[in-house]
Design a protein around this motif. Sequence first.
Motif, PDB file in Angstrom:
ATOM      1  N   ARG A  22      46.420  38.597  54.577  1.00 30.28           N
ATOM      2  CA  ARG A  22      45.335  37.659  54.914  1.00 30.28           C
ATOM      3  C   ARG A  22      44.300  37.587  53.800  1.00 30.28           C
ATOM      4  NH1 ARG A  22      45.348  38.828  61.067  1.00 30.28           N
ATOM      5  NH2 ARG A  22      47.030  37.381  61.572  1.00 30.28           N
ATOM      6  N   THR A  36      49.849  38.431  37.821  1.00 26.98           N
ATOM      7  CA  THR A  36      50.348  37.269  37.083  1.00 26.98           C
ATOM      8  C   THR A  36      49.538  36.016  37.435  1.00 26.98           C
ATOM      9  OG1 THR A  36      51.949  36.618  38.778  1.00 26.98           O
ATOM     10  CG2 THR A  36      52.708  38.198  37.128  1.00 26.98           C
ATOM     11  N   LYS A  37      48.533  36.182  38.288  1.00 21.85           N
ATOM     12  CA  LYS A  37      47.663  35.093  38.738  1.00 21.85           C
ATOM     13  C   LYS A  37      48.446  33.934  39.343  1.00 21.85           C
ATOM     14  CE  LYS A  37      43.861  36.192  35.747  1.00 21.85           C
ATOM     15  NZ  LYS A  37      42.916  35.700  34.760  1.00 21.85           N
ATOM     16  N   PRO A  38      49.122  34.217  40.450  1.00 18.53           N
ATOM     17  CA  PRO A  38      49.960  33.170  41.044  1.00 18.53           C
ATOM     18  C   PRO A  38      49.169  32.206  41.922  1.00 18.53           C
ATOM     19  CG  PRO A  38      50.133  35.159  42.345  1.00 18.53           C
ATOM     20  CD  PRO A  38      49.177  35.470  41.217  1.00 18.53           C
ATOM     21  N   ARG A  39      49.773  31.028  42.139  1.00 23.78           N
ATOM     22  CA  ARG A  39      49.273  30.124  43.177  1.00 23.78           C
ATOM     23  C   ARG A  39      50.094  30.304  44.429  1.00 23.78           C
ATOM     24  NH1 ARG A  39      46.729  25.195  41.942  1.00 23.78           N
ATOM     25  NH2 ARG A  39      45.397  25.726  40.195  1.00 23.78           N
ATOM     26  N   MET A  89      57.860  38.961  35.893  1.00 17.17           N
ATOM     27  CA  MET A  89      56.452  39.145  35.524  1.00 17.17           C
ATOM     28  C   MET A  89      56.046  38.170  34.424  1.00 17.17           C
ATOM     29  SD  MET A  89      55.186  41.251  37.471  1.00 17.17           S
ATOM     30  CE  MET A  89      56.333  40.913  38.773  1.00 17.17           C
ATOM     31  N   ASP A 118      44.731  28.372  35.928  1.00 15.18           N
ATOM     32  CA  ASP A 118      44.676  29.559  36.772  1.00 15.18           C
ATOM     33  C   ASP A 118      43.893  29.284  38.033  1.00 15.18           C
ATOM     34  OD1 ASP A 118      46.074  30.885  34.972  1.00 15.18           O
ATOM     35  OD2 ASP A 118      44.430  32.133  34.224  1.00 15.18           O
ATOM     36  N   LEU A 119      44.405  29.800  39.125  1.00 11.61           N
ATOM     37  CA  LEU A 119      43.692  29.709  40.379  1.00 11.61           C
ATOM     38  C   LEU A 119      42.812  30.943  40.545  1.00 11.61           C
ATOM     39  CD1 LEU A 119      43.412  28.663  43.381  1.00 11.61           C
ATOM     40  CD2 LEU A 119      45.369  30.105  43.861  1.00 11.61           C
ATOM     41  N   LEU A 120      43.349  32.074  40.120  1.00  8.33           N
ATOM     42  CA  LEU A 120      42.682  33.340  40.418  1.00  8.33           C
ATOM     43  C   LEU A 120      41.945  33.884  39.211  1.00  8.33           C
ATOM     44  CD1 LEU A 120      45.619  35.157  42.216  1.00  8.33           C
ATOM     45  CD2 LEU A 120      43.707  33.978  43.261  1.00  8.33           C
ATOM     46  N   THR A 121      40.877  34.626  39.493  1.00  3.70           N
ATOM     47  CA  THR A 121      40.330  35.505  38.473  1.00  3.70           C
ATOM     48  C   THR A 121      40.412  36.905  39.060  1.00  3.70           C
ATOM     49  OG1 THR A 121      38.215  34.909  39.388  1.00  3.70           O
ATOM     50  CG2 THR A 121      38.745  33.981  37.251  1.00  3.70           C
ATOM     51  N   LEU A 164      42.100  34.189  49.065  1.00  2.00           N
ATOM     52  CA  LEU A 164      41.867  33.825  47.671  1.00  2.00           C
ATOM     53  C   LEU A 164      42.373  32.417  47.385  1.00  2.00           C
ATOM     54  CD1 LEU A 164      43.096  37.056  45.841  1.00  2.00           C
ATOM     55  CD2 LEU A 164      40.740  36.399  46.257  1.00  2.00           C
ATOM     56  N   GLY A 165      43.118  31.856  48.332  1.00  2.00           N
ATOM     57  CA  GLY A 165      43.669  30.519  48.131  1.00  2.00           C
ATOM     58  C   GLY A 165      45.118  30.512  47.697  1.00  2.00           C
ATOM     59  N   VAL A 166      45.721  31.687  47.702  1.00  6.81           N
ATOM     60  CA  VAL A 166      47.110  31.788  47.262  1.00  6.81           C
ATOM     61  C   VAL A 166      48.030  31.481  48.447  1.00  6.81           C
ATOM     62  CG1 VAL A 166      48.857  33.359  46.315  1.00  6.81           C
ATOM     63  CG2 VAL A 166      46.471  33.538  45.600  1.00  6.81           C
ATOM     64  N   PHE A 185      41.893  45.901  44.716  1.00  6.61           N
ATOM     65  CA  PHE A 185      42.016  44.806  45.684  1.00  6.61           C
ATOM     66  C   PHE A 185      43.093  45.112  46.729  1.00  6.61           C
ATOM     67  CE2 PHE A 185      43.996  40.841  47.063  1.00  6.61           C
ATOM     68  CZ  PHE A 185      42.909  40.137  47.524  1.00  6.61           C
ATOM     69  N   PRO A 202      39.647  40.381  40.448  1.00  5.28           N
ATOM     70  CA  PRO A 202      38.415  40.972  40.984  1.00  5.28           C
ATOM     71  C   PRO A 202      37.973  42.139  40.093  1.00  5.28           C
ATOM     72  CG  PRO A 202      40.316  41.607  42.309  1.00  5.28           C
ATOM     73  CD  PRO A 202      40.812  40.634  41.285  1.00  5.28           C
ATOM     74  N   PHE A 260      36.254  48.214  41.919  1.00  4.67           N
ATOM     75  CA  PHE A 260      35.084  48.758  42.618  1.00  4.67           C
ATOM     76  C   PHE A 260      35.249  50.227  42.991  1.00  4.67           C
ATOM     77  CE2 PHE A 260      37.726  46.285  45.565  1.00  4.67           C
ATOM     78  CZ  PHE A 260      38.071  47.255  46.498  1.00  4.67           C
TER      79      PHE A 260
END
Lengths: 289, 385
Positions: free
Chosen positions: A229, A202-205, B242, B13-16, A234-236, A172, B18, B21
């Motif tokens: 960007r 860490t899957k942040p907001r 972290m 969680d907001l994110l998953t 992703l909404g972060v 990514f 990706p 690729f």
Amino acid sequence: MSEKTEESEKTEGRQVALPGSTDAPTAVPLPPKGDLLLSVKDMHVQFGGVKAVDGLSFDVHEGEIISVIGPNGAGKTSAFNCITGFYRPSKGSVLFAGRNLTRMRPSNITKLGMARTFQNVRLFKDMSVLENVKTAMHSRLKENVLDTLLHTPRYHRAERQCTLDAQGWLDFVGFGGDEEHLVTQLPYGEQRRVEIARALATKPRLLLLDEPGAGLNHSEKQALIALIRKIRELGVGIVLIEHDMGLVMEVSERIVVLNYGKEIADGTPHQIKNDPKVIEAYLGAEDDD
Amino acid sequence: MASLFGSRDRIDDLLTAPAPFVKRPEQNKGLLHPQRFMNMFGLIVFIAAMVLPFISATPYIISILTSALIYVMLAMGLNVVVGYAGLLDLGYVAFFAVGAYTSGILSTRLGWSVFETIPVVLLACVAAGIIIGGPTLRLRTDYLAIVTLGFGEIVRLTANNLAITGGPSGIHGIRTFSFFGWSFADGATLFGIDFNSKVLFYYFVLIVAGGLAVIGAARLGKGKLGRAWKSVRDDEDAAEAMGINTYRVKLSAYIIGAIWGGLAGVLMGSHLTAVSPTSFEFLYSALVLMAVVLGGMGSTPGVIIGALFISLAPELLRDFADWRYLIFGVLMVITMIFRPKGVWPANAMLPWLHRRSPMRSAAERDESDEAVVVTVPEPPEERRP
């Protein structure tokens, strides 16, 4: 990424807020669009007699890009350390998604969904690139000591998923090296990318980037802007400390300016550019292009 | 202590992540897969050690190999603390003492068999790890080393002065392993071979225990906890950022180290049938630390080599009589000069196990970066007339 989350749709709809379309001079600050995510209120940080941060207040909404700028020693990094729990504010409060962060351990703040990078790249230098990113998934990994000792199916499942996710984040951010190399073997620009991948894992907001552009060349900076960007898509939400004015003006939706620990301005890039106080404190002295 | 039990509080969680690729080079197949190769290598060493007594087995050789295996167990435990978590511990032998004394006292006073003492020893070691680690782990680097040195001495001096530990003369007559009324001391004839001495039994017990200690510590080092330990070692603040509770992670390293040390103590006590405070002098902490540093901090094969070296070299150098410790010291200095990261450094890989497929070329990468740059909208000021 392929499936659009609610947040990302929200941000799609908010493209109007991008600097490109805020050319028309507006006197009022942009109305907040997403939910309130981070709210810093009247924050003071003091080291002995030195007031590093002296009454800083700003809000960050979901999926928003905010920059904190100011001359060297203005208290930007102190403010960052305070928000992420490394320092304790001597006065004021930090609310994140409705929770008071002021007495929390940094690790618990990260678990709530706030990630950060450091001014000087601080990767785990004796670990591989992949391990660095996997480390960031620590608190979300369903694997206990017995699983690890006995190599239970749960251990294998957790490790496999963790590796895939780490590889996903590396792809990514556009990491192009060998993920099994030690991070110290990477060129500086790649290290910056890995640090961002690690923070994302860490899957942040909310992502706090402390001078992500420092030491990068022109094309690396362009790639960084694209990456910032992409993360926002992703909404972060992103809070950025940066010295490179070009980068800041291009990418931020709102800018908070600090000088000597005091907040001197808060507004759109356009407003900031034309603010006499800011020009006096910062741009006037630094602007040579 | 409240921070020890971190909040479970969490926002959804907001994110998953990706899906990856970019195509990645494939791992080596078959025996050349690095992990598989090292596992096979370990298995061969294990079998060789099992077979050794059937080839040549003077009680002297078996006895020094047994104590070498105790050192391997100790070094694997200390490797967790020093090698993985990066906490310099100069009093590691304290945990060895806790294990040996707990088991010894239960065995001689209450007549328990060695197996029965193990659960109590585990509890004692966890307690010792928390007592010693709890207050000291807020310190860093040199300060931590000095405090652990102090704790090591406290444990030894306490054992030297308490009545229950037998004072300076220690504990004698620790019972050996026994099950269902049969004990190692009775001897046995298995597969036509006469096991007349318990020395041989202990050797096999230690091969198995040492093997388990090695596998356990190595697995922990590769899992979630191991990554957390290493991240704390490399950069404590970044680890905290972290989402790793560094205090808890460091304490867990101490507890795991204490358990490994304590179990080694149990086996040493029953092997020698006696424990005395002289077995727990600072010298032994230093020797085990030397095994870890000399072999390669955080490296499983390295630490095993280090432990075998520090335990076997003095024996092999016996012919040099008074000179042997001098030669021992010189050998170590030479090793550190030529291999500063240890004999087998942690991230070393045997050359033939490296993957062959090349990484993405720099040109290819720049191209894709360019592609990203194109999507960046022009900066607003340039469009203004």
